[in-house]
Design an enzyme around this catalytic site. Structure first.
Site, PDB file in Angstrom:
ATOM      1  N   ASP A   1      -4.963  56.083 -16.389  1.00 14.69           N
ATOM      2  CA  ASP A   1      -4.624  55.203 -15.278  1.00 14.69           C
ATOM      3  C   ASP A   1      -6.097  55.991 -14.973  1.00 14.69           C
ATOM      4  O   ASP A   1      -6.872  56.149 -15.432  1.00 14.69           O
ATOM      5  CB  ASP A   1      -4.034  56.021 -14.504  1.00 14.69           C
ATOM      6  CG  ASP A   1      -3.833  57.515 -14.561  1.00 14.69           C
ATOM      7  OD1 ASP A   1      -4.173  57.869 -15.498  1.00 14.69           O
ATOM      8  OD2 ASP A   1      -3.980  57.660 -13.259  1.00 14.69           O
TER       9      ASP A   1
ATOM     10  N   GLU B   1      -2.676  60.565 -14.155  1.00  9.40           N
ATOM     11  CA  GLU B   1      -3.346  61.595 -13.949  1.00  9.40           C
ATOM     12  C   GLU B   1      -4.137  61.638 -12.247  1.00  9.40           C
ATOM     13  O   GLU B   1      -4.737  63.052 -12.566  1.00  9.40           O
ATOM     14  CB  GLU B   1      -4.850  61.534 -14.980  1.00  9.40           C
ATOM     15  CG  GLU B   1      -5.292  63.104 -15.494  1.00  9.40           C
ATOM     16  CD  GLU B   1      -6.435  63.715 -14.923  1.00  9.40           C
ATOM     17  OE1 GLU B   1      -6.955  64.205 -14.838  1.00  9.40           O
ATOM     18  OE2 GLU B   1      -6.942  62.294 -14.628  1.00  9.40           O
TER      19      GLU B   1
END
Length: 451
Positions: A92, A156
């Site tokens: 991500d 994250e």
């Protein structure tokens, strides 16, 4: 370095790595599904899973984590009795922010001035490619001498803790003798660095209300309490005159004893405008690695364009607090919330809500894994000595892994050196750093297996 067989192999793999990173960067995998399609993150997760399968990984799975995102897991068995190493990265990315500020499109990898530009090139899709390069180089030079687990996180950057919660519920999954977190970076290009300390963080949303509704500023202004004005006052209370963070009850005098950060170089790296002062006191390293820092991430209030002459009835802000090793993030959250409530003026109604949290991390640099990495980095960087540095950012998973697997040795390396400008517009990665760090990781795995 060029004469080492592993280095020669990695060098030959770089063109293919660029093509892979181009594919991966193209996914708009921001784990904020109010702004970006979930399908983009799912596409990136499937790309990672396919890449692991192609490398012979077993038990490849998309793990549905409690925050509604997916982490990708795979296991590559090693020789009988070999140690196990966990390699971490996240697929991500941060939003591109102001797309107009990008010289080239944020989700199209573009080569310019010897660097590869695009969101996630360094943080942390490049980290995934680094892991793949290291494993491929070992396969081409005698095989991978350890068992390897790979975990690629899907949220994250959001700080929502999905993988942490999943790991706590399935503690056997990520168990390993050593853990390499590929989400950090060298102190600067060409300086091999392991990150030994990370600040933790907490996110708090604060809301101030003063009126049942907005009022005409001419008719009521001067006596009617302005919620936006009250919010500005309370946010200002979080800083001393020199810009130091001032949260009641939170110490801000810790010192950093390791690698120091030259102030002139920091100004250059941070692109501080001429004549603008740095904030805080102590060394730069003290300020960014060893002390708390508060940042107002956003304010909900009327934009300048279209604003009306009104006394605002309500306003809110999102406040980030970075906390250094030795400070409990949960306790810091309580102190921040109490401070915001205590410093809200005029009896205004105030409410606070925690929206994210991660603990600080401090590594054990005396472990055998650090010696193995130091030797590997010396080869990859032509004899340069490995440096220890802190990082102001947070990787909440580190503390979860440290508590779940207290015997595991945790090292943080990666591609996010200052020129990478992670989280900002025009993020980029140095292909030379990708090459050298892939060599270092491969040699680390070989050294660690032999140790």
């Amino acid at each position: 370095m060029s004469s080492h067989p592993v280095a020669e192999t990695v060098a030959s793999l770089i063109p293919g790595a660029k093509a892979e990173l181009t594919e991966l960067v193209a996914f708009k995998s921001v784990a904020d599904f109010d702004q970006f399609p979930r399908s983009e993150s799912e596409g990136a997760a499937n790309w990672v899973a396919d890449a692991l399968r192609a490398e012979g990984f077993q038990d490849v799975a998309l793990l549905d984590t409690p925050d509604g995102t997916q982490s990708v897991y795979g296991f590559l068995p090693g020789p009988e009795g070999a140690k196990t190493v966990l390699l971490y990265a996240h697929y991500d990315v941060q939003p591109p922010l102001d797309e107009a500020g990008w010289v080239t499109p944020p989700f199209e990898l573009t080569e310019r001035d010897g660097r590869w530009y695009g969101r996630g090139t360094a943080d942390c899709k490049g980290g995934l490619v680094m892991h793949l390069l290291a494993l491929r180089a070992l396969k081409a030079n005698g095989g991978v001498p350890v068992g390897v687990k790979v975990i690629a996180e899907g949220s994250e950057e959001q700080g929502t803790g999905g993988l942490e919660r999943y790991a706590e519920e399935h503690p056997e999954l990520l168990d390993a003798d050593a853990i390499v977190i590929g989400d950090s970076g060298n102190f600067r290009v060409g300086v091999p660095t392991v990150t030994t300390a990370l600040r933790g963080m907490t996110l708090v949303r604060v809301r101030v209300d003063t009126l049942e509704g907005n009022l005409h500023s001419g008719q009521f202004g001067g006596a009617a309490p302005d919620a936006l004005g009250a919010l500005i006052r309370v946010l200002d209370s979080l800083r001393a005159e020199d810009g130091s963070t001032t949260v009641d009850g939170l110490t801000s005098a810790s010192r950093w004893d390791g690698l120091q950060y030259d102030e002139t170089q920091f100004r250059k790296d941070a692109k501080v405008l001429d004549g603008v002062e740095l904030i805080g006191s102590g060394t730069v390293a003290d300020r960014i690695w060893a002390r708390p820092s508060v940042t107002v991430l956003g304010i909900d209030c009327p934009p300048v364009v279209g604003a009306t002459p009104s006394v605002q009835a309500g306003a809110r802000a999102l406040v980030s607090l970075r906390v250094p090793p030795g400070v409990d993030a949960a306790e810091a959250t309580k102190l921040l919330q109490a401070h915001l409530e205590a410093h809200t003026p005029w009896g205004a109604r105030v409410s606070t809500e925690q929206t994210g949290q991660g603990q600080a991390f401090s590594a054990d640099t005396t472990s055998p894994a650090y010696a193995a990495m130091a030797e590997a980095m010396s080869v990859a960087y032509d004899g340069a000595e490995m440096q220890y540095a802190g990082q102001g950012g947070s990787i909440p998973l580190c503390n979860t892994l440290a508590s779940l697997y207290p015997q595991a040795e945790i090292l943080l390396i990666g591609l996010s050196e200052p020129e990478a400008q992670i989280h900002a517009v025009n993020e980029s990665v140095s292909p030379g750093e990708l090459e050298r760090l892939a060599v270092a990781e491969a040699l680390f795995l070989r050294n660690y297996a032999a140790g």
